[in-house]
Design an enzyme around this catalytic site. Structure first.
Site, PDB file in Angstrom:
ATOM      1  N   CYS A 130       0.873  -1.125  -0.091  1.00 31.50           N
ATOM      2  CA  CYS A 130      -0.074   0.094   0.070  1.00 31.50           C
ATOM      3  C   CYS A 130       0.845   1.233   0.020  1.00 31.50           C
ATOM      4  CB  CYS A 130      -0.988   0.107   1.336  1.00 31.50           C
ATOM      5  SG  CYS A 130      -1.618   1.606   1.281  1.00 31.50           S
ATOM      6  N   CYS A 133      -0.450   4.189   2.314  1.00 30.99           N
ATOM      7  CA  CYS A 133      -0.311   3.857   3.656  1.00 30.99           C
ATOM      8  C   CYS A 133       1.140   4.130   4.070  1.00 30.99           C
ATOM      9  CB  CYS A 133      -0.464   2.701   4.246  1.00 30.99           C
ATOM     10  SG  CYS A 133      -2.275   1.882   3.321  1.00 30.99           S
ATOM     11  N   ASP A 134       2.282   3.485   3.128  1.00 29.15           N
ATOM     12  CA  ASP A 134       3.620   3.444   3.739  1.00 29.15           C
ATOM     13  C   ASP A 134       4.671   4.351   2.976  1.00 29.15           C
ATOM     14  OD1 ASP A 134       2.666   1.535   5.598  1.00 29.15           O
ATOM     15  OD2 ASP A 134       2.966  -0.166   3.880  1.00 29.15           O
TER      16      ASP A 134
END
Ligand code: NAP
Length: 303
Positions: A130, A133-134
């Site tokens: 992701c 997200c990261d």
């Protein structure tokens, strides 16, 4: 009041819940993780009619708030068993049995894995599924993205804004992604395309340090230094719970038509888990509506 159990709190599941309660039924959504499903990983929604440049997380929050305002019940617990063949449908979750008059399965699909050495060990330590997200962990660093679909190319675009270098590794020359996204990516000077290539191994002690990339045409393998790799090679369904009761296609998706009806009366499949040609936010929402309307029609006829 008729009770509809909905497995999955993504776009399809939450849309089904909205249509179910507006159709006079009681809707319970089972979600094993965070509500929103895959769309929460999207930095900016660009192709949903009437919604432009809204983050996936904001969209999911609005949808959740809409459900709560309408009286949808959410149980943040996965479904571990399902008995769907009888008139009364039983879903097991959190060690309890829950009875419903109809069930809508909107459990989405899971990230596909590369399956190469190092992937599992370094997940969360350089290996991610992701980018939104990261991605922030790789600001000013070198990151790779694997895949040639919309997710991979959008991830690479997103990362190119903050990473020093981005390598897009894809096993073919052609992309599945929208042409406009491919062209936008080609204009980024810090993005490098490594085509006809596959990841053979991900290396590093406590954190990823490099990966081995092999050219499938020449057979040559190189060691590419990078601090992160984003695996974006698609998703696959997870319908083992229903096999034996519901018909699955050759890839494990639930067989159901545009009305979302499965082979069992009172059981519906909506969103990415359904066998269908196009998996988009708009088709997930459309499926949610169709499944709830089909369920309501079934319940009305049954009475
Ligand atoms: P996808 O479209 O299925 O693409 C997966 C990509 O990964 C393909 O390029 C595939 O290569 C490659 N791949 C698959 N298995 C691989 C393996 N074992 N090793 C290396 N490469 C592998 O998946 P997605 O990009 O996640 O998209 C899923 C769905 O969501 C699609 O329908 C997509 O259009 C949609 N989506 C839409 C948007 C948007 O409209 N903005 C954004 C994100 C996702 P091959 O091409 O060689 O098969």
């Amino acid at each position: 009041m008729n009770r509809i159990g909905i497995i999955g709190g993504g776009t399809a599941g939450m849309t089904a819940a909205i249509y179910a309660v507006r159709g006079g039924c009681q809707a319970t959504v089972f979600e094993q993780a965070m509500f929103g499903g895959q769309i929460v990983n999207t930095a900016s929604i660009e192709n949903y009619p009437g919604l432009y440049q809204v983050s996936g997380a904001d969209y999911a929050m609005k949808l959740y708030e809409q459900c709560v305002a309408l009286g949808v019940e959410f149980l943040f617990s996965g479904v571990t068993a399902a008995r769907l063949e009888d008139r009364e449908k039983i879903l097991e979750s959190g060690g309890k049995e829950h009875a419903f008059d109809a069930v809508i399965i909107a459990n989405g699909a899971q990230y596909r894995k590369l399956g190469c050495p190092g992937e599992e060990r370094l997940t969360g330590h350089g290996v991610s599924y992701c980018a939104t997200c990261d991605g922030a962990f790789y600001r000013g660093k070198t990151a790779c993205v694997v895949g040639g679909g919309n997710t991979a190319l959008e991830d690479a675009l997103f990362l190119s804004a903050t990473c020093k270098e981005v390598y897009l590794i894809h096993r073919r020359q052609e992309f599945r992604a929208h042409q406009a996204t491919v062209e936008a990516l080609r204009k980024r000077e810090n993005v490098h395309f490594i085509l006809d290539s596959v990841v053979e191994e991900i290396l590093g002690e406590d954190h990823m340090e490099s990966l081995v990339v092999k050219n499938t045409v020449t057979g040559e393998a190189v060691n590419l230094e990078a601090q992160g790799v984003f695996v974006a090679i698609g998703v696959s369904p997870d319908n083992g719970l229903f096999s034996g009761q519901l018909e699955l296609d050759g890839s494990g998706y639930l067989k159901a038509g545009e009305d979302c009806c499965t082979n069992l009366p009172g059981v519906y499949a909506a969103g990415d888990t359904r066998s269908k040609p196009l998996r988009q936010l708009v088709t997930a929402a459309a499926d949610g509506a169709a499944a709830a309307v089909s369920a309501a029609a079934y319940l009305q006829l049954r009475e």
